[in-house]
Design a protein around this motif. Structure first.
Motif, PDB file in Angstrom:
ATOM      1  N   ASN A   1      55.672  30.947  38.292  1.00  0.00           N
ATOM      2  CA  ASN A   1      54.479  31.111  37.456  1.00  0.00           C
ATOM      3  C   ASN A   1      54.846  31.682  36.088  1.00  0.00           C
ATOM      4  OD1 ASN A   1      52.673  30.083  39.252  1.00  0.00           O
ATOM      5  ND2 ASN A   1      51.872  32.069  39.970  1.00  0.00           N
TER       6      ASN A   1
ATOM      7  N   ASP B   1      56.345  39.144  32.627  1.00  0.00           N
ATOM      8  CA  ASP B   1      56.671  38.029  31.718  1.00  0.00           C
ATOM      9  C   ASP B   1      55.965  38.219  30.394  1.00  0.00           C
ATOM     10  OD1 ASP B   1      54.035  36.654  31.603  1.00  0.00           O
ATOM     11  OD2 ASP B   1      54.355  36.317  33.763  1.00  0.00           O
TER      12      ASP B   1
ATOM     13  N   ILE C   1      46.801  36.701  31.848  1.00  0.00           N
ATOM     14  CA  ILE C   1      45.616  36.343  32.633  1.00  0.00           C
ATOM     15  C   ILE C   1      44.411  36.953  31.933  1.00  0.00           C
ATOM     16  CG2 ILE C   1      44.449  36.652  34.871  1.00  0.00           C
ATOM     17  CD1 ILE C   1      47.268  36.847  36.119  1.00  0.00           C
TER      18      ILE C   1
ATOM     19  N   ARG D   1      42.049  29.387  40.123  1.00  0.00           N
ATOM     20  CA  ARG D   1      42.898  29.149  38.949  1.00  0.00           C
ATOM     21  C   ARG D   1      42.210  29.803  37.758  1.00  0.00           C
ATOM     22  NH1 ARG D   1      45.509  23.975  37.627  1.00  0.00           N
ATOM     23  NH2 ARG D   1      47.279  25.381  37.448  1.00  0.00           N
TER      24      ARG D   1
ATOM     25  N   ASN E   1      42.563  30.211  31.774  1.00  0.00           N
ATOM     26  CA  ASN E   1      43.521  29.884  30.716  1.00  0.00           C
ATOM     27  C   ASN E   1      44.620  28.959  31.196  1.00  0.00           C
ATOM     28  OD1 ASN E   1      44.722  31.655  32.424  1.00  0.00           O
ATOM     29  ND2 ASN E   1      45.897  32.723  30.841  1.00  0.00           N
TER      30      ASN E   1
ATOM     31  N   GLY F   1      48.843  22.720  38.997  1.00  0.00           N
ATOM     32  CA  GLY F   1      48.835  23.810  40.002  1.00  0.00           C
ATOM     33  C   GLY F   1      47.742  23.606  41.032  1.00  0.00           C
TER      34      GLY F   1
ATOM     35  N   GLY G   1      46.407  26.613  42.796  1.00  0.00           N
ATOM     36  CA  GLY G   1      45.656  27.880  42.999  1.00  0.00           C
ATOM     37  C   GLY G   1      45.984  28.535  44.333  1.00  0.00           C
TER      38      GLY G   1
ATOM     39  N   GLY H   1      49.444  29.500  45.111  1.00  0.00           N
ATOM     40  CA  GLY H   1      50.712  30.248  45.033  1.00  0.00           C
ATOM     41  C   GLY H   1      50.532  31.747  45.214  1.00  0.00           C
TER      42      GLY H   1
ATOM     43  N   THR I   1      52.083  39.046  31.605  1.00  0.00           N
ATOM     44  CA  THR I   1      51.524  39.619  32.841  1.00  0.00           C
ATOM     45  C   THR I   1      52.630  40.348  33.620  1.00  0.00           C
ATOM     46  OG1 THR I   1      50.074  37.688  32.906  1.00  0.00           O
ATOM     47  CG2 THR I   1      50.166  39.053  34.899  1.00  0.00           C
TER      48      THR I   1
END
Ligand code: ADP
Length: 712
Positions: A602, A633, A638, A652, A655, A661, A663, A665, A690
């Motif tokens: 991610n 990161d 978010i 999800r 943004n 993806g 949603g 993970g 994040t």
């Protein structure tokens, strides 16, 4: 048993006998005392009879002596006249009444002449010895025997002494016992111990001594006459007096015609003239009227009979009581055994109720709770017992599944069960202080009899919150999966049709379009593949068996980063990954790798295109042995308010929708971390990006931290 019965009966018998004997002895003593009294009375009567009788003799003697003294000259005829009444006086034993004169030895011839002239012409005085003499002049026979006058009473010691004593004292004297001189001619069997009473005879005022009046009395005859009345055939009487040698001899003895042991005796002295005789009396107490009542024997007999009856009765009663006690003992034993069995069953039941995870509650006819097991209290969230069904809704906080509508009392399973209707698996929401977020429970209830025909109800509660959650999740899955698979499938179909059309068109551009469409088809298939893989991972994160071991976090991070960097689809900038000193942790190597892979993936994915992904992976171990791993990161970050929601399945953030993806993970990450007993959260990274933080247990044997490195 038998021993006890024997002891009690023996005790009763012993007490009965003792009491009977005691009473018998007391009564016997009373009788004995009565006997003594009777004996005293009769003795006194006998003594009085002898005394009275002898007094009569003495009085007669004195009267005769006085009459003789009153004569001028006591001639034979005058003497006969004054002694004549004696024969009719019935003087028992009296055999002779004589006038006796005292004559000196040298006056015997003169005296003989004188008394011949006074009426005894044949008189011959028979002097004894050569001292003074006492000649019997007028011997009047009272028993009819012929008595010769002229006998000298000095011939026997006893009468001589009595005459001397009488003359000396001037009163009546009684002689010691001897055999009367007049009886000496009789056969020895007819001779009796006898005595004489003698009274001096005085004449004139000067009281000139003339001689004596002598009364000879045979002892036995005297006694049998005088004492028979006193003895009343009940007493043995023995009259004793001294003989001439001062030895006590029996004057007379009278045996009562009764048999038995002479247990009463008395000895009394009786005054006779100037002497004292001894009267000895014996008697059989049982034969004395008034001496014995017969009561002791009656009491003894009756008491012993009563004791025997009582003993038998006690024996029977004790036997009956022992039988009853035995029956009670048996019944009590059975009762105790039954009670113990019931207690055991109750303990077992309580242990089962305490041990099961389902809640069980029992209410009585009024709705008050009779029983609630620990699981019921835990599920309902209230320990207190609500008393009436009407109060249950408020008390426990019961709602319909919408969480808003209160559950109507009359529809509640327990209320219905109290009315006789069973309910099965009724779902409702419980929300109260213990469960502020609410728990979904399934309730089954049915009526039961709580005793004495009263109807109660039992309910079984089951917490189905988790099951409901899974069901909701599955429902969500179904919707999302249906939606997410439909889109690529529609695309696949559309592009497949284009390919088919293009393959029928000889135009080279059409072939190019077909190749492009085939690429789209493959992309759609990849999307569906990814979705299905992640769905499987999500399920596996919850259900897979964990293989817990010490895991080197550093190795895992290296492996993930390397794999990601070498992935065929990896294009653009290579990520700059800083890995701090990472400790060994305890967990499932495969699952923990999946967490790191998702987070690192991610971090790369949500970095704006053209920007080099910068990722810091660090960790520290706190005092409680928990390792806190941080993945930071510098990506797109978010949006505020969505940091918690990104961990929900299929969520999800607004943004990131431009990125591919599913949603799932982060939802997978949360499941894995929670299965390791930790938690995971997302925080905004100051300066952009994040920070994801999750905790896992430290390894059992901690290794020194590895050095910080930069990968790539
Ligand atoms: P997916 O990535 O397949 O959409 P995830 O569960 O991994 O599903 O992530 C959920 C959402 O969280 C993502 O859609 C994205 O919006 C957001 N997200 C996750 N990781 C990051 C990140 N490192 N930076 C910014 N947003 C992120």
């Amino acid at each position: 048993m038998r021993g006890k019965r024997a002891v009690v009966s023996a005790l009763v018998a012993a007490v009965g006998c003792a009491v009977t004997l005691g009473v018998g002895v007391v009564l016997r003593r009373h009788d004995a005392a009565n006997g003594e009294v009777q004996m005293d009375r009769r003795t006194a009567a006998a003594v009085e009879a002898v005394r009275t009788e002898t007094q009569r003799y003495v009085d007669t003697l004195l009267t005769t002596a006085a009459a003789a003294g009153a004569q001028e000259v006591l001639t034979s005829s005058e003497y006969a006249a004054l002694t004549k009444p004696l024969k009719s006086m019935n003087l028992a034993g009296a055999n002779v009444m004589a006038f006796v004169i005292a004559v000196a030895d040298d006056e015997v011839a003169g005296a003989q002449e004188l008394w011949r002239q006074r009426g005894l012409p044949d008189l011959t005085l028979m002097p004894f010895g050569d001292s003074d003499h006492a000649f019997s002049i007028y011997p009047t026979s009272l028993d009819g025997n012929v008595i010769v006058p002229g006998m000298d009473l000095m011939g026997a010691e006893a009468p001589a002494a009595a005459l001397a004593e009488s003359r000396r004292s001037g009163a009546v004297a009684v002689s010691d016992t001897y055999q009367l001189l007049v009886d000496r001619p009789l056969p020895s069997g007819q001779r009796q111990n006898s005595f004489i009473l003698t009274a001096p005879v005085y004449q004139g005022e000067e009281r000139r001594f003339l001689g004596w009046i002598v009364l000879g009395v045979r002892g036995e005859d005297f006694v049998s006459g005088a004492l028979t009345r006193a003895g009343q055939n009940l007493l043995d009487l023995t009259l004793r007096a001294d003989d001439a040698g001062r030895r006590e001899v029996t004057v007379a003895a009278l045996a009562a015609p009764v048999t038995g042991v002479r247990d009463l005796s008395r000895t009394e002295t009786v005054p006779v003239a100037d002497g004292r005789w001894t009267l000895h009396l014996t008697a059989v107490s049982d034969r004395l009227p008034g001496a014995t009542s017969g009561l002791p024997a009656a009491v003894l007999g009756g008491g012993l009979c009563l004791t025997a009856l009582l003993t038998a009765l006690v024996w029977v009663l004790v036997a009956a009581r022992e039988r009853a006690e035995e029956q009670v003992r048996l019944a009590t034993g059975e009762l105790l055994a039954g009670e113990e069995e019931s207690r055991r069953q109750a303990r077992l039941l309580l242990a089962v109720l305490d041990g099961i995870s389902d809640g069980v509650g029992v209410v009585g006819p009024t709705g008050s709770f009779l029983l609630q097991n620990p699981a019921a209290r835990r599920i309902l969230g209230r320990r207190e017992k609500a008393t009436t069904p009407g109060g249950w809704t408020d008390h426990f906080g019961l709602y319909r599944l919408d969480g808003i509508t209160e559950y109507p009392v009359d529809e509640q399973p327990l209320t219905r069960a109290l009315e006789g209707t069973s309910s099965d698996q009724v779902e409702m929401l419980v929300r109260n202080r213990a469960h502020p977020e609410g728990r979904v429970i399934s309730v089954s209830a049915q009526p039961i009899e709580t005793g004495a025909g009263e109807r109660g109800a039992v309910a079984v509660f089951h917490d189905i919150t988790d099951r409901k959650h899974v069901e909701n999740e599955l429902r969500g899955f179904a919707g999302v999966v249906a939606h997410d698979l439909k889109a690529p499938l529609s695309a696949v179909r559309g592009y497949a049709e284009l390919i088919v059309e293009a393959l029928g068109d000889p135009d080279p551009d059409a072939v190019e379009d077909a190749v492009r469409s085939a690429g789209k088809v493959m992309a759609g298939v990849d999307r569906m593949h990814t979705l299905i893989t992640e769905l499987l991972d999500y399920t596996a994160a919850r259900d897979a068996t964990m293989r817990v071991e010490d895991v080197d976090l550093r190795e895992l991070v290296d492996d993930v980063v390397t794999t990601r960097a070498d992935a065929p689809g990896m294009t653009g900038c290579r990520p700059d990954v800083f890995v701090g000193g990472l400790p060994r942790v305890r967990g499932d190597r495969v699952l923990l790798r999946q967490v790191l892979d998702n987070l690192l993936g991610n971090a790369i994915k949500y970095t704006p295109p053209g920007q080099e992904p910068r990722i810091d992976v660090t960790a520290r171990t706190d005092d409680t042995g928990t390792v806190r791993v941080q993945v930071a990161d510098r990506g797109i970050g978010i949006p505020d308010g969505e940091h918690a929601a990104v961990f929900d399945s299929f969520h999800r953030a607004s943004n990131g929708t431009a990125m591919p993806g599913t949603g799932l993970g982060l939802a997978i990450c949360r499941r894995i971390v929670e299965r390791h007993g930790g938690h995971i959260e997302a925080l905004p990274n100051p300066g952009g990006g994040t920070i994801f933080v999750f905790t896992v247990p430290a390894a059992a044997a901690e290794q020194p931290l590895c050095e910080n490195v930069h990968i790539f």
